[in-house]
Design a protein around this motif. Structure first.
Motif, PDB file in Angstrom:
ATOM      1  N   THR A 165      71.826  42.434  84.900  1.00 17.95           N
ATOM      2  CA  THR A 165      72.600  41.255  85.236  1.00 17.95           C
ATOM      3  C   THR A 165      72.508  40.978  86.725  1.00 17.95           C
ATOM      4  O   THR A 165      72.103  41.832  87.517  1.00 17.95           O
ATOM      5  CB  THR A 165      74.072  41.415  84.811  1.00 17.95           C
ATOM      6  OG1 THR A 165      74.756  40.164  84.921  1.00 17.95           O
ATOM      7  CG2 THR A 165      74.790  42.456  85.656  1.00 17.95           C
ATOM      8  N   LEU A 166      72.874  39.777  87.122  1.00 17.07           N
ATOM      9  CA  LEU A 166      72.938  39.417  88.529  1.00 17.07           C
ATOM     10  C   LEU A 166      74.076  40.171  89.203  1.00 17.07           C
ATOM     11  O   LEU A 166      75.166  40.310  88.635  1.00 17.07           O
ATOM     12  CB  LEU A 166      73.170  37.917  88.676  1.00 17.07           C
ATOM     13  CG  LEU A 166      71.996  36.995  88.328  1.00 17.07           C
ATOM     14  CD1 LEU A 166      72.470  35.549  88.235  1.00 17.07           C
ATOM     15  CD2 LEU A 166      70.873  37.126  89.356  1.00 17.07           C
ATOM     16  N   VAL A 167      73.812  40.640  90.414  1.00 17.86           N
ATOM     17  CA  VAL A 167      74.833  41.339  91.200  1.00 17.86           C
ATOM     18  C   VAL A 167      74.812  40.793  92.620  1.00 17.86           C
ATOM     19  O   VAL A 167      73.877  40.092  93.028  1.00 17.86           O
ATOM     20  CB  VAL A 167      74.589  42.858  91.219  1.00 17.86           C
ATOM     21  CG1 VAL A 167      74.757  43.459  89.822  1.00 17.86           C
ATOM     22  CG2 VAL A 167      73.221  43.205  91.803  1.00 17.86           C
ATOM     23  N   PHE A 219      80.815  35.472  86.727  1.00 15.14           N
ATOM     24  CA  PHE A 219      81.127  36.661  87.512  1.00 15.14           C
ATOM     25  C   PHE A 219      79.840  37.355  87.939  1.00 15.14           C
ATOM     26  O   PHE A 219      79.000  37.672  87.100  1.00 15.14           O
ATOM     27  CB  PHE A 219      81.980  37.651  86.711  1.00 15.14           C
ATOM     28  CG  PHE A 219      83.321  37.113  86.318  1.00 15.14           C
ATOM     29  CD1 PHE A 219      84.385  37.136  87.207  1.00 15.14           C
ATOM     30  CD2 PHE A 219      83.519  36.577  85.053  1.00 15.14           C
ATOM     31  CE1 PHE A 219      85.623  36.630  86.846  1.00 15.14           C
ATOM     32  CE2 PHE A 219      84.761  36.077  84.681  1.00 15.14           C
ATOM     33  CZ  PHE A 219      85.818  36.099  85.579  1.00 15.14           C
ATOM     34  N   LEU A 220      79.715  37.610  89.250  1.00 13.38           N
ATOM     35  CA  LEU A 220      78.615  38.406  89.791  1.00 13.38           C
ATOM     36  C   LEU A 220      79.230  39.597  90.513  1.00 13.38           C
ATOM     37  O   LEU A 220      79.739  39.457  91.632  1.00 13.38           O
ATOM     38  CB  LEU A 220      77.756  37.580  90.762  1.00 13.38           C
ATOM     39  CG  LEU A 220      76.808  36.546  90.155  1.00 13.38           C
ATOM     40  CD1 LEU A 220      77.552  35.318  89.684  1.00 13.38           C
ATOM     41  CD2 LEU A 220      75.743  36.160  91.165  1.00 13.38           C
ATOM     42  N   PRO A 221      79.207  40.772  89.903  1.00 12.67           N
ATOM     43  CA  PRO A 221      79.851  41.935  90.504  1.00 12.67           C
ATOM     44  C   PRO A 221      78.926  42.663  91.467  1.00 12.67           C
ATOM     45  O   PRO A 221      77.707  42.456  91.475  1.00 12.67           O
ATOM     46  CB  PRO A 221      80.140  42.813  89.284  1.00 12.67           C
ATOM     47  CG  PRO A 221      78.970  42.536  88.374  1.00 12.67           C
ATOM     48  CD  PRO A 221      78.661  41.062  88.574  1.00 12.67           C
ATOM     49  N   THR A 222      79.482  43.546  92.255  1.00 15.78           N
ATOM     50  CA  THR A 222      78.687  44.567  92.912  1.00 15.78           C
ATOM     51  C   THR A 222      78.308  45.605  91.854  1.00 15.78           C
ATOM     52  O   THR A 222      78.902  45.657  90.761  1.00 15.78           O
ATOM     53  CB  THR A 222      79.476  45.252  94.033  1.00 15.78           C
ATOM     54  OG1 THR A 222      80.631  45.897  93.462  1.00 15.78           O
ATOM     55  CG2 THR A 222      79.919  44.255  95.088  1.00 15.78           C
ATOM     56  N   VAL A 223      77.338  46.454  92.168  1.00 15.48           N
ATOM     57  CA  VAL A 223      76.988  47.532  91.237  1.00 15.48           C
ATOM     58  C   VAL A 223      78.188  48.449  91.028  1.00 15.48           C
ATOM     59  O   VAL A 223      78.435  48.931  89.909  1.00 15.48           O
ATOM     60  CB  VAL A 223      75.762  48.314  91.756  1.00 15.48           C
ATOM     61  CG1 VAL A 223      75.514  49.563  90.916  1.00 15.48           C
ATOM     62  CG2 VAL A 223      74.526  47.420  91.750  1.00 15.48           C
ATOM     63  N   THR A 224      78.962  48.678  92.064  1.00 18.10           N
ATOM     64  CA  THR A 224      80.163  49.505  91.949  1.00 18.10           C
ATOM     65  C   THR A 224      81.125  48.919  90.925  1.00 18.10           C
ATOM     66  O   THR A 224      81.657  49.633  90.062  1.00 18.10           O
ATOM     67  CB  THR A 224      80.856  49.635  93.318  1.00 18.10           C
ATOM     68  OG1 THR A 224      79.943  50.188  94.250  1.00 18.10           O
ATOM     69  CG2 THR A 224      82.088  50.516  93.214  1.00 18.10           C
TER      70      THR A 224
END
Length: 327
Positions: free
Chosen positions: A230-232, A255-260
């Protein structure tokens, strides 16, 4: 096309009885019935009906960057003309590349690059039941055939891409591979049925990502593997970006999360052994405009004065690949 429900039943014969099979067949019938009233889908069906039969001695190669079906010279000039008309009539070809009877399809995405990032890291697919959510024209379904999965089932709700798979399967005739014209949310409860689940390029389009991840968990057996892409956004904090209106000109990115943050989402949704195997900036080597699409592509989505930003001013697209096991 009309016998899709019967194809599904035959494909799942080794694992019957399955209480969800009849509802799943009915969902497929309803979708195809709606599409039969759509003018564009009628054109697609006419193109598929015009295709020549698969020639005797046809071979396929799923091991290279381009999925190869047949070889040059196996079709006569009239058959090749019908094939070319069908291929161009089914544009845009987003995923690929492919080569059909010597004719190269240079898709918008060089999907082989993503396959190369994940194929050596995932659990071996031999003998596994695999679901690919948002399978597009089936490029990944076909690439995984080299590993001999027991079942490769795709879900593709967009008519253009679903019919592209039908064209490819018309020639390839793969016995353990099928695409269904459905969204994941339309499936009946298939608890614990799949060993591996691919969910790539979908999560950022979903309004409730944690609910969706929990639903994915339910259809995996315990210990089954999720392959998530997914986009991050960059950063170490457990944060996610919600675009105001559009992201890279897409109006359905939520929603575009950080990897964390993505790790936390997965762990809170019933997954364990979460690991990130790759984070890559999307470049023109992987996504670009070709003769096989009629739309904009990556260079049109970036700020011409600052390629590290989208035209809206957000961080340029980067994609993370994570693996996780169902608890």
């Amino acid at each position: 096309m009309n016998d899709l429900a019967h194809q599904l039943e035959g494909l799942l014969q080794p694992w019957q009885p399955l209480p969800w099979l009849a509802p799943l067949q009915q969902c497929c019938r309803q979708r195809l019935q709606r599409w039969q009233r759509d003018r564009k889908c009628q054109q697609y069906l006419e193109l598929l009906a015009s295709l020549p039969p698969a020639p005797a001695g046809l071979t396929c190669d799923f091991t290279g960057a381009a999925v190869r079906i047949g070889r040059a010279g196996q079709l006569d000039s009239a058959a090749m003309e019908a094939l070319q008309l069908a291929l161009f009539g089914l544009r845009p070809w987003r995923k690929g590349p492919f080569e059909l009877f010597g004719l190269a399809i240079e898709s918008e995405w060089a999907s082989n690059l993503k396959w190369d990032r994940l194929s050596a890291a995932i659990a071996p697919l031999q003998g596994r039941r695999v679901l690919d959510v948002g399978s597009s024209n089936g490029y990944y379904l076909l690439r995984m055939q080299a590993a001999s999965p027991a079942l490769a089932l795709g879900l593709e709700p967009y008519a253009t891409f679903f019919h592209q798979f039908c064209l490819l399967q018309h020639f390839a005739c793969l016995p353990r591979c099928l695409s269904l014209p459905l969204k994941f949310e339309e499936l009946p409860e298939m608890t614990g049925f799949f060993d591996t689940l691919f969910h790539m390029g979908v999560l950022y389009h979903l309004r409730a990502p944690l609910d969706s991840l929990r639903a994915l968990r339910r259809c995996l057996r315990r210990g089954g593997e999720l392959v998530l892409e997914t986009l991050v956004i960059p950063g170490e904090q457990p944060l996610a970006l919600t675009p105001v209106e559009r992201y890279a000109k897409m109006n359905n990115v939520y929603f575009l999360p950080t990897v964390t943050a993505l790790r936390i989402w997965l762990e809170r949704s019933g997954f364990e052994r979460v690991r990130c195997i790759d984070v890559s900036r999307t470049t023109n080597a992987e996504q670009r405009r070709t003769a096989w699409i009629q739309t904009e592509s990556l260079e049109d989505f970036l700020d011409p004065a600052d390629p590290d930003r989208t035209v809206e001013g957000y961080p340029a697209p980067r994609r993370a690949l994570l693996l996780a096991e169902a608890r």
